[in-house]
Design a protein around this motif. Sequence first.
Motif, short mmCIF file in Angstrom:
data_model
loop_
_atom_site.label_atom_id
_atom_site.label_comp_id
_atom_site.label_asym_id
_atom_site.label_seq_id
_atom_site.Cartn_x
_atom_site.Cartn_y
_atom_site.Cartn_z
N PHE A 63 0.74 -1.12 -0.13
CA PHE A 63 0.03 0.06 -0.23
C PHE A 63 0.92 1.33 -0.04
CE2 PHE A 63 -2.74 3.39 1.54
CZ PHE A 63 -3.83 3.03 1.14
N VAL A 64 1.99 1.37 1.01
CA VAL A 64 2.69 2.40 1.03
C VAL A 64 3.43 2.59 -0.34
CG1 VAL A 64 4.86 3.45 2.04
CG2 VAL A 64 2.99 2.28 3.61
N LEU A 65 4.01 1.39 -0.85
CA LEU A 65 4.63 1.59 -2.35
C LEU A 65 3.75 2.06 -3.32
CD1 LEU A 65 6.77 -1.98 -2.14
CD2 LEU A 65 7.67 0.63 -1.89
N GLY A 66 2.70 1.76 -3.40
CA GLY A 66 1.68 2.23 -4.38
C GLY A 66 1.34 3.86 -4.11
N TYR A 67 1.20 4.00 -2.89
CA TYR A 67 0.97 5.49 -2.50
C TYR A 67 2.21 6.39 -3.10
CZ TYR A 67 0.96 9.91 -0.03
OH TYR A 67 1.26 11.35 0.26
N VAL A 68 3.50 6.06 -2.74
CA VAL A 68 4.73 6.70 -3.27
C VAL A 68 4.68 6.78 -4.80
CG1 VAL A 68 7.14 6.54 -3.44
CG2 VAL A 68 5.84 6.07 -1.23
N ALA A 69 4.35 5.73 -5.38
CA ALA A 69 4.10 5.56 -6.86
C ALA A 69 3.28 6.77 -7.49
CB ALA A 69 3.85 4.32 -7.44
N TYR A 75 3.53 14.36 -9.31
CA TYR A 75 4.61 15.24 -9.39
C TYR A 75 5.19 15.46 -10.82
CZ TYR A 75 9.08 17.82 -9.76
OH TYR A 75 10.28 18.46 -10.05
N PHE A 76 5.41 14.26 -11.54
CA PHE A 76 6.17 14.44 -13.07
C PHE A 76 4.89 14.41 -13.94
CE2 PHE A 76 9.64 11.88 -11.08
CZ PHE A 76 10.61 12.68 -11.58
N GLY A 77 3.70 13.98 -13.67
CA GLY A 77 2.65 14.15 -14.56
C GLY A 77 2.12 15.63 -14.81
N HIS A 78 2.36 16.51 -13.38
CA HIS A 78 1.93 17.82 -13.27
C HIS A 78 3.18 18.55 -14.10
CE1 HIS A 78 0.68 21.44 -10.79
NE2 HIS A 78 0.33 21.68 -11.89
N LEU A 145 -2.04 -1.38 -5.77
CA LEU A 145 -3.05 -0.49 -6.40
C LEU A 145 -3.81 0.50 -5.64
CD1 LEU A 145 -4.39 0.31 -9.24
CD2 LEU A 145 -5.85 -1.70 -9.16
N ALA A 146 -4.41 -0.26 -4.62
CA ALA A 146 -5.06 0.39 -3.52
C ALA A 146 -4.29 1.51 -3.01
CB ALA A 146 -5.32 -0.50 -2.43
N GLY A 147 -2.85 1.38 -2.70
CA GLY A 147 -2.33 2.59 -2.17
C GLY A 147 -2.03 3.70 -3.40
N PHE A 148 -1.84 3.33 -4.87
CA PHE A 148 -1.90 4.18 -5.50
C PHE A 148 -3.16 4.97 -5.80
CE2 PHE A 148 -2.07 5.44 -10.12
CZ PHE A 148 -1.04 5.90 -10.41
N ALA A 195 2.06 16.08 -2.67
CA ALA A 195 3.32 15.53 -2.53
C ALA A 195 4.49 16.78 -2.75
CB ALA A 195 3.44 14.51 -3.35
N ILE A 196 4.40 17.88 -1.80
CA ILE A 196 5.39 18.88 -2.04
C ILE A 196 6.77 18.65 -1.78
CG2 ILE A 196 3.72 20.42 -1.21
CD1 ILE A 196 4.68 20.50 1.54
N TRP A 197 7.03 17.33 -1.23
CA TRP A 197 8.39 17.21 -0.94
C TRP A 197 9.06 16.84 -1.88
CZ3 TRP A 197 4.28 14.39 0.93
CH2 TRP A 197 3.99 13.33 0.44
#
Length: 217
Positions: A63-69, A75-78, A145-148, A195-197
């Motif tokens: 879940f965390v890895l999905g969220y990071v993804a 960021y990159f999409g924007h 995917l749930a995290g994403f 995700a301002i970091w």
Amino acid sequence: MTDTTATETDALAASPRLFESDILDKLSRVHHLTPPLVYGPIILWLVAYASNYAGAGEIALAFVLGYVAWTLTEYFGHRFLFHTVFPLPFGLGPRFQFLIHGVHHIYPSDPLRLVMPPLLSAPIMLIALTLIRLIVGGAFAWPMLAGFIAGYVLYDCVHFWTHHGQPKSKLGHLVRRLHMLHHFRDPERGFGVHAIWWDYVFGTQYAKDQTPGSRAV
């Protein structure tokens, strides 16, 4: 005219027409609660499904890895998709960029176009699922995917809030200020909405003394 009708009329007045087709134009407008209402049950189902074959620790990690993804996608999409005019056939590049993001910079407080329509977000989730399955395999893919998706929902909620909410914490003030700088000072910085970091990691952060201007960009 009832209060409800008046409110709907005011919202539409602040939301310019984008398409000649009434159906397409209606689909381009989305209530800000749509993402959590649509994707919330899906997130819960994905986690529940994963619990049939994986432990809590494995699910949490995925879940965390999905969220990071998602945060990297945000960021990159924007930065590279939303702010790039692509050389599409028939000169459609500027129109495409305007529809996916340019209109938001012209009408930044449009209450009905601050979150992604499901017709746009659903393909993103399908692409994410395909890539995740290719990279990590089927079993690990569902909680990832749930995290994403959870990251996406958080992004949309925070984005709406930065334009229409009232921050009450230092973090809230910071997130809102950075996004307003993106709109009213320098659109080539501040690509992380929630995700301002990543802006600090990739060198697209604003200086501490910068403040939003009065000029829309």
